[in-house]
Structures are given as C-alpha cells and as structure tokens.
Design a protein around this motif. Sequence first.
Motif, PDB file in Angstrom:
ATOM      1  N   LEU A   9       0.908  -1.417   0.189  1.00  0.00           N
ATOM      2  CA  LEU A   9      -0.564   0.051   0.160  1.00  0.00           C
ATOM      3  C   LEU A   9       0.791   0.904   0.012  1.00  0.00           C
ATOM      4  N   GLN A  10       1.627   1.266   0.452  1.00  0.00           N
ATOM      5  CA  GLN A  10       2.888   2.338   1.478  1.00  0.00           C
ATOM      6  C   GLN A  10       3.090   2.943  -0.622  1.00  0.00           C
TER       7      GLN A  10
ATOM      8  N   PRO B 207      -3.709   6.248   7.973  1.00  0.00           N
ATOM      9  CA  PRO B 207      -2.687   5.954   7.693  1.00  0.00           C
ATOM     10  C   PRO B 207      -2.371   6.620   5.672  1.00  0.00           C
ATOM     11  N   ALA B 208      -2.879   6.604   4.928  1.00  0.00           N
ATOM     12  CA  ALA B 208      -3.601   6.150   3.365  1.00  0.00           C
ATOM     13  C   ALA B 208      -3.607   7.471   3.268  1.00  0.00           C
ATOM     14  N   LEU B 209      -4.897   7.861   4.023  1.00  0.00           N
ATOM     15  CA  LEU B 209      -5.295   9.117   3.697  1.00  0.00           C
ATOM     16  C   LEU B 209      -4.407  10.431   4.265  1.00  0.00           C
ATOM     17  N   GLN B 210      -3.963  10.293   5.118  1.00  0.00           N
ATOM     18  CA  GLN B 210      -3.264  11.225   6.452  1.00  0.00           C
ATOM     19  C   GLN B 210      -1.545  11.477   4.747  1.00  0.00           C
ATOM     20  N   MET B 211      -1.374  10.985   4.904  1.00  0.00           N
ATOM     21  CA  MET B 211      -0.090   9.953   3.852  1.00  0.00           C
ATOM     22  C   MET B 211      -0.024  11.037   2.404  1.00  0.00           C
ATOM     23  N   ILE B 212      -1.334  10.961   1.874  1.00  0.00           N
ATOM     24  CA  ILE B 212      -1.679  11.770   0.565  1.00  0.00           C
ATOM     25  C   ILE B 212      -1.791  12.978   0.690  1.00  0.00           C
TER      26      ILE B 212
ATOM     27  N   SER C 207       3.133   6.893   9.133  1.00  0.00           N
ATOM     28  CA  SER C 207       3.487   5.808   8.064  1.00  0.00           C
ATOM     29  C   SER C 207       2.325   4.418   8.917  1.00  0.00           C
ATOM     30  N   PHE C 208       2.509   3.692   8.207  1.00  0.00           N
ATOM     31  CA  PHE C 208       1.446   2.354   8.678  1.00  0.00           C
ATOM     32  C   PHE C 208       1.582   1.636   9.962  1.00  0.00           C
ATOM     33  N   GLU C 209       3.689   1.941   9.511  1.00  0.00           N
ATOM     34  CA  GLU C 209       3.879   1.259  11.205  1.00  0.00           C
ATOM     35  C   GLU C 209       3.112   1.754  12.514  1.00  0.00           C
ATOM     36  N   SER C 210       3.263   0.926  13.824  1.00  0.00           N
ATOM     37  CA  SER C 210       3.221   1.239  15.012  1.00  0.00           C
ATOM     38  C   SER C 210       4.314   2.348  15.320  1.00  0.00           C
ATOM     39  N   GLN C 211       4.011   3.478  16.007  1.00  0.00           N
ATOM     40  CA  GLN C 211       4.749   4.667  16.374  1.00  0.00           C
ATOM     41  C   GLN C 211       4.996   4.437  18.246  1.00  0.00           C
ATOM     42  N   LEU C 212       4.525   3.956  18.524  1.00  0.00           N
ATOM     43  CA  LEU C 212       4.241   3.666  20.199  1.00  0.00           C
ATOM     44  C   LEU C 212       4.210   2.244  20.552  1.00  0.00           C
ATOM     45  N   ARG C 213       5.382   2.357  22.129  1.00  0.00           N
ATOM     46  CA  ARG C 213       4.916   0.817  22.348  1.00  0.00           C
ATOM     47  C   ARG C 213       4.955   1.073  23.705  1.00  0.00           C
TER      48      ARG C 213
ATOM     49  N   LEU D 155      -9.960  -8.171   3.904  1.00  0.00           N
ATOM     50  CA  LEU D 155      -9.140  -6.677   3.055  1.00  0.00           C
ATOM     51  C   LEU D 155      -8.905  -7.154   1.791  1.00  0.00           C
ATOM     52  N   TRP D 156      -9.419  -5.980   1.113  1.00  0.00           N
ATOM     53  CA  TRP D 156      -8.935  -6.001  -0.506  1.00  0.00           C
ATOM     54  C   TRP D 156      -9.006  -4.783  -0.752  1.00  0.00           C
ATOM     55  N   VAL D 157      -8.037  -4.492  -1.235  1.00  0.00           N
ATOM     56  CA  VAL D 157      -7.039  -3.049  -1.837  1.00  0.00           C
ATOM     57  C   VAL D 157      -6.713  -2.601  -3.219  1.00  0.00           C
ATOM     58  N   GLY D 158      -6.907  -1.609  -4.061  1.00  0.00           N
ATOM     59  CA  GLY D 158      -6.645  -1.680  -5.298  1.00  0.00           C
ATOM     60  C   GLY D 158      -6.254  -0.637  -5.483  1.00  0.00           C
ATOM     61  N   HIS D 159      -5.896  -0.330  -7.006  1.00  0.00           N
ATOM     62  CA  HIS D 159      -5.952   1.194  -7.732  1.00  0.00           C
ATOM     63  C   HIS D 159      -5.966   1.385  -8.914  1.00  0.00           C
TER      64      HIS D 159
END
Length: 392
Positions: free
Chosen positions: A11-12, A305-310, A316-322, A275-279
């Motif tokens: 997706l990225q 996160p896709a909307l945010q980056m656009i 990013s799609f990765e977790s930023q917090l532990r 989940l299906w993702v395409g373009h």
Amino acid sequence: MISVAEAFGLLQNALPSSEVTQLSLTEALQHVLAEDVLAPISLPPFDQATMDGYALALHDALSYEIIGEIKAGDAHSIALKPGQTVKIFTGAAVPSSAQAVIQMEKVQQQEQQLFLSEAVGAGTNIRRAGAQITTGQLALSKGTFLNAAAMGFLAGLGIDRVLVFKKPSIGIVVNGNELLAPGKPLLPGKVYNSNSIMLEAALRSAHYTNIQHYQTIDDLTATKTTLQNALADNDLLIISGGISVGDYDFVNKALSDLNVENLFYNVNQKPGKPLWVGHKKKQLVFALPGNPAASLTCFYLYVWPALQMISGFKTSFESQLRLSLAHDYKVDNVRDQFLKAQQTNGKVTVLPHQDSAMLDSFVTANVLVYVPAGNYTLKAGDKVAVYLLSQV
C-alpha cells in the motif's frame, strides 16, 4: 494470504503523489501547509500597550502632565516631553517618546495632573514591535497542520490565502440486500446499515468532509454500475461488504471488470482478514470486511494513514508507540491480532468483546494493541505496539 507487513509495504508503494491547491484561509482549516510561510510584517507591527493605563515619558518625579489620549486603532503620533503622559488603552500604539506604561490602578488623576504610586521602569507594560515575529522570519513550516491557532496567526499576519495539500474526495459504497436505513422498521432477515454511518463519522473525525454515499444490492450489474459511478465521482473509494467469495459477493468481479488493479486480498490478521485493496491509476480502492468492528479496524490501520500521507502528513503504517500492558494476556492465534484496548496513564488494558462484529468495546477503546501470531503469554508490564485511535 499476505502478512500485515507485506500489506503495509504494498500500500505504501501504491500511494498517489500528494497534490497541492491554494485555498482561502477559512477553506484551509484542517489542511496541511504545502509551503513555508514567511512573515510579511512584524507582530506586533508597532510597540503596543499591554493594558489600559498611561504612557509615560519618564523623568525623576512621580507626577506627570496629561496632554491627551491614544485609543486602539489611532494612527496619530503624540510627541511627549519628559514628565508628560497620555492616557492609553490596551493594544494601542505607544508613542516612540514614551518609555513605559503604568496601569490605571497605580495612579491618581487630578485634572490634568497624574500622580504615580510608585516609580516605573523603562519597558513596563509595553509589547515591543516584532516581539512575536519580525518581517521575513519563518512563520509556519511546510507540513504544519492548520488548526484554529494557525488560522489566527496567519490572519494576524494579513495572509488570506495559503498553499495546502489537497484532500481527496471519498466515496463510501455499501452493498447487500439485507441493509435497511436506521429509523425504519426492522424486517425479518434485515439488518440496519451501520457501516456507512460509522465510516463517515470516522472520516469526519479525521477532518475529511468531501464524502459521497452509494448503496447497491447483491447483483453483479447493479454493483458494477454503482462502483463505476463512484469511481467517476471520487478520488478514493471505501467499499463495505461484498468482497468475500460467497455466491452473492460481486465486488471483486465488478472491480476487475472496471479495470481496478488488485494490490492484495486477504491479510493474515484478525479481525479484517478479507481486506481487498487496489487502485485504478491514482485512485485507491479499499474493500473492507462487512463486519463492523473488522471494517473499523481496517479503516484505522490502512485507510486513515493512507489518507493522511496523501494529505501531506508525515506518518506511516507502522506503530509509532509502545506501551506497557496493565495485565497478563494469553495469545493463541494463527493470525496477527489487533485488539481493542484502552490506554490510561501509559498502560493498556485489553477490552472484552473482540469479535469482528462487535462495536461496543470500540466505543471506549482509544488504541489498538498489535500482538503477533503464536501461542504465548504476555505479562503485565510487557511492552506492546499500539496504534492510537484519536484523530488529529
């Protein structure tokens, strides 16, 4: 079936390039700035009185001659000699010949004479020109989220238009013969359409408001026509339901017929496996599972996160917090899990009702906890990856 990490990576790489547009200040609210903004003026543009009082041309005595007044907005300048003063109001321009402002409470007036209760130091109660920012300095950096404070700051600089990252228009498509609008009598075999309302609410909470709704039935021709219309009207599609492999699930076939290229289908996660993702060129299409909690989980992990980056956000799609678990938790699953949880004071508690159809625990959840597949026990205090559910 692909892994969560593989899905994120695909997706990225498929995200379309961000586009920019110029908007008026009011339209730009809750967008991301696409350029550095330099201050065209200083703020304040002149020395300002910070409170109601008297502007003083200082001398050694505590008595002054009152020779006039200056209101906020007055353009005329008064030249003061040492020992002279003018009445002045908050925000008004302090004469260059005055060195201090004394507040009303510390003076007594007798006709045109002013008597101070104490001596005043130079600079008292004066906000100097450029105290906040000077002409040519960086006011806001590219990538700044334009909230109410940013709007006020830009307006104070006299700026009325800014270059921002464009937000995509979004179509929400739901399908199913069983769906009824809330408020109608519940008929046998029917369920209320909660997903379109839920997804729009999630989008609006994330400051996306250019949304259109579409609904279709379990029929290939009808599904294809609806999706074709939605693709023609929007930059991004979110489809709820109809993506599985049942006899009456036609979304996959309809998307293929419309030349929407599949990026991936089926992710090794729970909930949200189907989940299906395409373009299609620059258009992203997300076909989310029909179960409400699974649909919302996929929204937070992939769509948001896709909307945010656009839209210009650095994320990013990765977790930023532990964070630390507040209790032991037994993991026994062949798929990676995203668990609805509540974070309080840096510790997370996994909530009950993790079923993909159950939204009640999502109501109080503020994070998703990621636990890899396997058979093991997480102990209280163990650090786990979390995804925040709060919006910008």
